[in-house]
Design a protein around this motif. Structure first.
Motif, PDB file in Angstrom:
ATOM      1  N   THR A 114       0.833  -1.206   0.000  1.00 34.56           N
ATOM      2  CA  THR A 114       0.000   0.000   0.000  1.00 34.56           C
ATOM      3  C   THR A 114       0.865   1.251   0.000  1.00 34.56           C
ATOM      4  OG1 THR A 114      -1.701  -1.193   1.238  1.00 34.56           O
ATOM      5  CG2 THR A 114      -1.878   1.194   1.179  1.00 34.56           C
ATOM      6  N   TYR A 115       1.941   1.231   0.782  1.00 36.70           N
ATOM      7  CA  TYR A 115       2.851   2.382   0.830  1.00 36.70           C
ATOM      8  C   TYR A 115       3.480   2.639  -0.534  1.00 36.70           C
ATOM      9  CZ  TYR A 115       7.064   5.076   1.786  1.00 36.70           C
ATOM     10  OH  TYR A 115       8.071   6.014   1.743  1.00 36.70           O
ATOM     11  N   ILE A 116       3.897   1.568  -1.230  1.00 35.70           N
ATOM     12  CA  ILE A 116       4.504   1.727  -2.550  1.00 35.70           C
ATOM     13  C   ILE A 116       3.503   2.320  -3.537  1.00 35.70           C
ATOM     14  CG2 ILE A 116       5.463   0.461  -4.518  1.00 35.70           C
ATOM     15  CD1 ILE A 116       6.696  -1.476  -2.522  1.00 35.70           C
ATOM     16  N   LEU A 117       2.249   1.888  -3.450  1.00 38.26           N
ATOM     17  CA  LEU A 117       1.233   2.418  -4.359  1.00 38.26           C
ATOM     18  C   LEU A 117       0.980   3.901  -4.115  1.00 38.26           C
ATOM     19  CD1 LEU A 117      -1.363  -0.504  -4.484  1.00 38.26           C
ATOM     20  CD2 LEU A 117       0.137   0.286  -6.318  1.00 38.26           C
ATOM     21  N   THR A 118       0.983   4.321  -2.865  1.00 42.35           N
ATOM     22  CA  THR A 118       0.801   5.753  -2.593  1.00 42.35           C
ATOM     23  C   THR A 118       1.940   6.561  -3.195  1.00 42.35           C
ATOM     24  OG1 THR A 118       1.898   5.554  -0.423  1.00 42.35           O
ATOM     25  CG2 THR A 118      -0.507   5.341  -0.472  1.00 42.35           C
ATOM     26  N   SER A 119       3.160   5.977  -3.230  1.00 42.36           N
ATOM     27  CA  SER A 119       4.285   6.672  -3.854  1.00 42.36           C
ATOM     28  C   SER A 119       4.120   6.725  -5.369  1.00 42.36           C
ATOM     29  CB  SER A 119       5.596   5.959  -3.494  1.00 42.36           C
ATOM     30  OG  SER A 119       5.809   5.961  -2.095  1.00 42.36           O
ATOM     31  N   LEU A 120       3.675   5.617  -5.973  1.00 43.20           N
ATOM     32  CA  LEU A 120       3.469   5.589  -7.423  1.00 43.20           C
ATOM     33  C   LEU A 120       2.418   6.608  -7.848  1.00 43.20           C
ATOM     34  CD1 LEU A 120       3.525   1.740  -8.152  1.00 43.20           C
ATOM     35  CD2 LEU A 120       5.216   3.432  -8.889  1.00 43.20           C
ATOM     36  N   PHE A 121       1.415   6.807  -7.009  1.00 42.37           N
ATOM     37  CA  PHE A 121       0.338   7.738  -7.332  1.00 42.37           C
ATOM     38  C   PHE A 121       0.632   9.151  -6.829  1.00 42.37           C
ATOM     39  CE2 PHE A 121      -1.823   3.786  -8.016  1.00 42.37           C
ATOM     40  CZ  PHE A 121      -2.805   4.067  -8.947  1.00 42.37           C
ATOM     41  N   ASN A 122       1.830   9.370  -6.276  1.00 41.38           N
ATOM     42  CA  ASN A 122       2.221  10.690  -5.750  1.00 41.38           C
ATOM     43  C   ASN A 122       1.187  11.216  -4.754  1.00 41.38           C
ATOM     44  OD1 ASN A 122       4.610  10.895  -7.357  1.00 41.38           O
ATOM     45  ND2 ASN A 122       3.325  11.470  -9.120  1.00 41.38           N
ATOM     46  N   GLN A 123       0.820  10.363  -3.824  1.00 44.47           N
ATOM     47  CA  GLN A 123      -0.189  10.731  -2.844  1.00 44.47           C
ATOM     48  C   GLN A 123       0.447  10.978  -1.486  1.00 44.47           C
ATOM     49  OE1 GLN A 123      -2.519   7.178  -3.276  1.00 44.47           O
ATOM     50  NE2 GLN A 123      -4.047   8.176  -4.563  1.00 44.47           N
ATOM     51  N   SER A 124      -0.120  11.930  -0.784  1.00 46.82           N
ATOM     52  CA  SER A 124       0.325  12.199   0.579  1.00 46.82           C
ATOM     53  C   SER A 124      -0.488  11.343   1.533  1.00 46.82           C
ATOM     54  CB  SER A 124       0.151  13.688   0.901  1.00 46.82           C
ATOM     55  OG  SER A 124      -1.213  14.061   0.739  1.00 46.82           O
ATOM     56  N   GLU A 125      -0.338  11.588   2.812  1.00 52.28           N
ATOM     57  CA  GLU A 125      -1.091  10.821   3.794  1.00 52.28           C
ATOM     58  C   GLU A 125      -2.588  11.084   3.629  1.00 52.28           C
ATOM     59  OE1 GLU A 125       0.331  11.681   7.650  1.00 52.28           O
ATOM     60  OE2 GLU A 125       2.330  10.825   7.327  1.00 52.28           O
ATOM     61  N   GLY A 126      -3.375  10.086   3.943  1.00 46.88           N
ATOM     62  CA  GLY A 126      -4.826  10.210   3.815  1.00 46.88           C
ATOM     63  C   GLY A 126      -5.452   8.842   3.805  1.00 46.88           C
ATOM     64  N   VAL A 127      -6.686   8.781   3.344  1.00 51.33           N
ATOM     65  CA  VAL A 127      -7.421   7.528   3.288  1.00 51.33           C
ATOM     66  C   VAL A 127      -7.127   6.823   1.966  1.00 51.33           C
ATOM     67  CG1 VAL A 127      -9.707   6.460   3.258  1.00 51.33           C
ATOM     68  CG2 VAL A 127      -9.254   8.386   4.785  1.00 51.33           C
ATOM     69  N   HIS A 128      -6.589   5.607   2.041  1.00 52.85           N
ATOM     70  CA  HIS A 128      -6.302   4.809   0.844  1.00 52.85           C
ATOM     71  C   HIS A 128      -6.624   3.348   1.146  1.00 52.85           C
ATOM     72  CE1 HIS A 128      -4.414   8.270  -0.976  1.00 52.85           C
ATOM     73  NE2 HIS A 128      -3.653   8.419   0.110  1.00 52.85           N
ATOM     74  N   VAL A 129      -7.156   2.653   0.134  1.00 53.05           N
ATOM     75  CA  VAL A 129      -7.584   1.266   0.317  1.00 53.05           C
ATOM     76  C   VAL A 129      -7.044   0.403  -0.820  1.00 53.05           C
ATOM     77  CG1 VAL A 129      -9.553  -0.298   0.530  1.00 53.05           C
ATOM     78  CG2 VAL A 129      -9.708   2.018   1.484  1.00 53.05           C
ATOM     79  N   LEU A 130      -6.346  -0.655  -0.472  1.00 53.92           N
ATOM     80  CA  LEU A 130      -5.870  -1.650  -1.422  1.00 53.92           C
ATOM     81  C   LEU A 130      -6.664  -2.936  -1.214  1.00 53.92           C
ATOM     82  CD1 LEU A 130      -3.823  -2.916  -3.455  1.00 53.92           C
ATOM     83  CD2 LEU A 130      -2.387  -3.438  -1.462  1.00 53.92           C
ATOM     84  N   GLN A 131      -7.131  -3.533  -2.306  1.00 54.04           N
ATOM     85  CA  GLN A 131      -7.887  -4.781  -2.219  1.00 54.04           C
ATOM     86  C   GLN A 131      -7.328  -5.799  -3.202  1.00 54.04           C
ATOM     87  OE1 GLN A 131     -11.809  -2.854  -2.877  1.00 54.04           O
ATOM     88  NE2 GLN A 131     -12.465  -3.969  -1.047  1.00 54.04           N
ATOM     89  N   MET A 132      -7.282  -7.034  -2.785  1.00 51.37           N
ATOM     90  CA  MET A 132      -6.911  -8.137  -3.667  1.00 51.37           C
ATOM     91  C   MET A 132      -7.949  -9.239  -3.510  1.00 51.37           C
ATOM     92  SD  MET A 132      -2.751  -8.423  -3.481  1.00 51.37           S
ATOM     93  CE  MET A 132      -2.697  -9.341  -5.019  1.00 51.37           C
ATOM     94  N   MET A 133      -8.349  -9.818  -4.627  1.00 53.39           N
ATOM     95  CA  MET A 133      -9.334 -10.900  -4.615  1.00 53.39           C
ATOM     96  C   MET A 133      -8.819 -12.055  -5.461  1.00 53.39           C
ATOM     97  SD  MET A 133     -11.854 -12.522  -6.572  1.00 53.39           S
ATOM     98  CE  MET A 133     -12.441 -11.379  -7.813  1.00 53.39           C
ATOM     99  N   GLY A 134      -8.914 -13.259  -4.920  1.00 52.99           N
ATOM    100  CA  GLY A 134      -8.493 -14.439  -5.660  1.00 52.99           C
ATOM    101  C   GLY A 134      -9.380 -15.615  -5.328  1.00 52.99           C
TER     102      GLY A 134
END
Length: 375
Positions: A114-134
């Protein structure tokens, strides 16, 4: 360190993640309540979030055909939802220990991702949700097996696994880097293919066999016709059926209708059964034509359908037609209310009149007339 380098370093962890993820999936099958005698499927949802108060940062749930069956989170909470899961864990407590261990191990991996994705999206701290389904599907008649997996981030699709090539499809530009790195790992692709198409279905079959007397049952529903008012659509409601693979349609002269109908979703009941409804708009249908319509419920695996004719006597409603007496009573209540309001206003007026002093005479003539009214 760049985001690409972070993803490369995370590669072994992600490989481990996929293996653990699928083992977790299979452990969650312990909570399964397989819902079809023909097609069996299982899904595991893993959610990692940041910035949301009062909920766990990491949650894993398992569903069989949309029915929630098992749950664990970063607070070390385990919550089986079906009796068969409870009985299995009682008989094999080592599975419970292993399940909790895997749940704890997944949490930090997802936090890192999740932290890496926030960096890829150039996002600061806040509400973020990562989901995986298999998960996987297994047809117990043809023995066909299909595996699937996908990821989402902040409410939008991120990547999806191609079940034929077992390579990833980037659904957003920001996901291309992760796709390229994951696709380049041949061992990971082969591991995914083995787990999703062999290990997962084998375990699913085992649990179906373990709880056959309970899991392969069929429950027929009760079907009712409901209508709010005479001008409202007529709703055909089927509730109490199991498994969830069923259809509910309106027909006219034996032909299924696709217009003037509104299909509702299949929803779970508290007892593990399901309910669904379909509405029919009768605004353009004359009363004489009602007998040409019927509602048909079909449960997959059951040959006989449940057919409910559209007849006024069968419709249940909480609407009550107003009568003359109702009108008279309503009018009397309104009149009484007006009288009470008027009386209250008069009382207030009299009180104010008694409190207020008389006005002073404007001149000596008015004073004389008040003192000597007969002169």
């Amino acid at each position: 360190m760049t985001n690409s380098e972070q993803l490369i370093q995370l590669g072994p962890s992600l490989t481990r993640l996929h293996q653990i993820k699928m083992r977790t999936l299979l452990l969650l099958l312990l909570f399964c309540h397989v819902s079809s005698p023909v097609l069996h499927s299982v899904k595991t949802f893993i959610t990692s979030s940041t910035g949301i108060q009062n909920i766990p940062e990491f949650v894993v749930t398992a569903e069989i055909d949309e029915l929630l069956l098992g749950y664990c989170d970063s607070n070390n909470r385990l919550d089986p939802k079906q009796d068969i899961a409870k009985s299995f864990l009682t008989e094999y407590p080592e599975w419970l220990v292993q399940y909790k261990k895997e749940c704890r191990h997944l949490s930090p991996i997802f936090k890192t991702f999740t932290y890496i994705l926030t960096s890829l999206f150039n996002q600061s701290e806040g509400v973020h949700v990562l989901q995986m389904m298999g998960g996987c599907e297994w047809d117990d008649e043809t023995d066909e097996v299909k595996g699937f997996a996908q990821t989402g981030y902040d409410g939008e699709d991120l990547m999806e696994l191609d079940p034929k090539t077992f390579t990833w499809i980037a659904l957003r530009p920001e996901a291309v880097i992760a796709k390229l790195i994951w696709d380049a790992d041949k061992d990971k692709r082969e591991s995914f293919e083995t787990v999703l198409t062999q290990f997962c279905p084998e375990q699913l079959k085992m649990y179906v066999d373990y709880g056959r007397s309970v899991l392969l049952r069929t429950d027929l529903p009760s079907v009712s016709l409901l209508q709010k008012t005479p001008s409202s659509p007529v709703s055909c409601l089927a509730t109490g059926f199991y498994p969830h693979r069923a259809s509910l349609v309106w027909r006219k002269d034996g032909e299924e209708l696709h217009e003037e109908v509104d299909h509702g979703e299949i929803l779970p009941n508290h007892d593990g059964t399901f309910q669904m409804s379909v509405e029919l708009n009768l605004s353009s249908v004359t009363p004489e034509d009602w007998t040409r319509y019927d509602c048909v419920f079909q449960l997959y695996g059951v040959k006989e359908d449940i057919i409910t004719k559209l007849e006024k006597d069968r419709i249940r409603t909480n609407w009550v037609k107003s009568s003359n007496m109702t009108v008279l009573v309503t009018a009397a209540v309104v009149v009484l209310a007006l009288i009470l309001i008027g009386a209250a206003g008069f009382i207030v007026y009299k009180k104010k009149k008694a409190i207020s002093p008389p006005s002073s005479p404007a001149n000596s003539t008015e004073l004389s007339e008040q003192l000597n009214p007969e002169t």
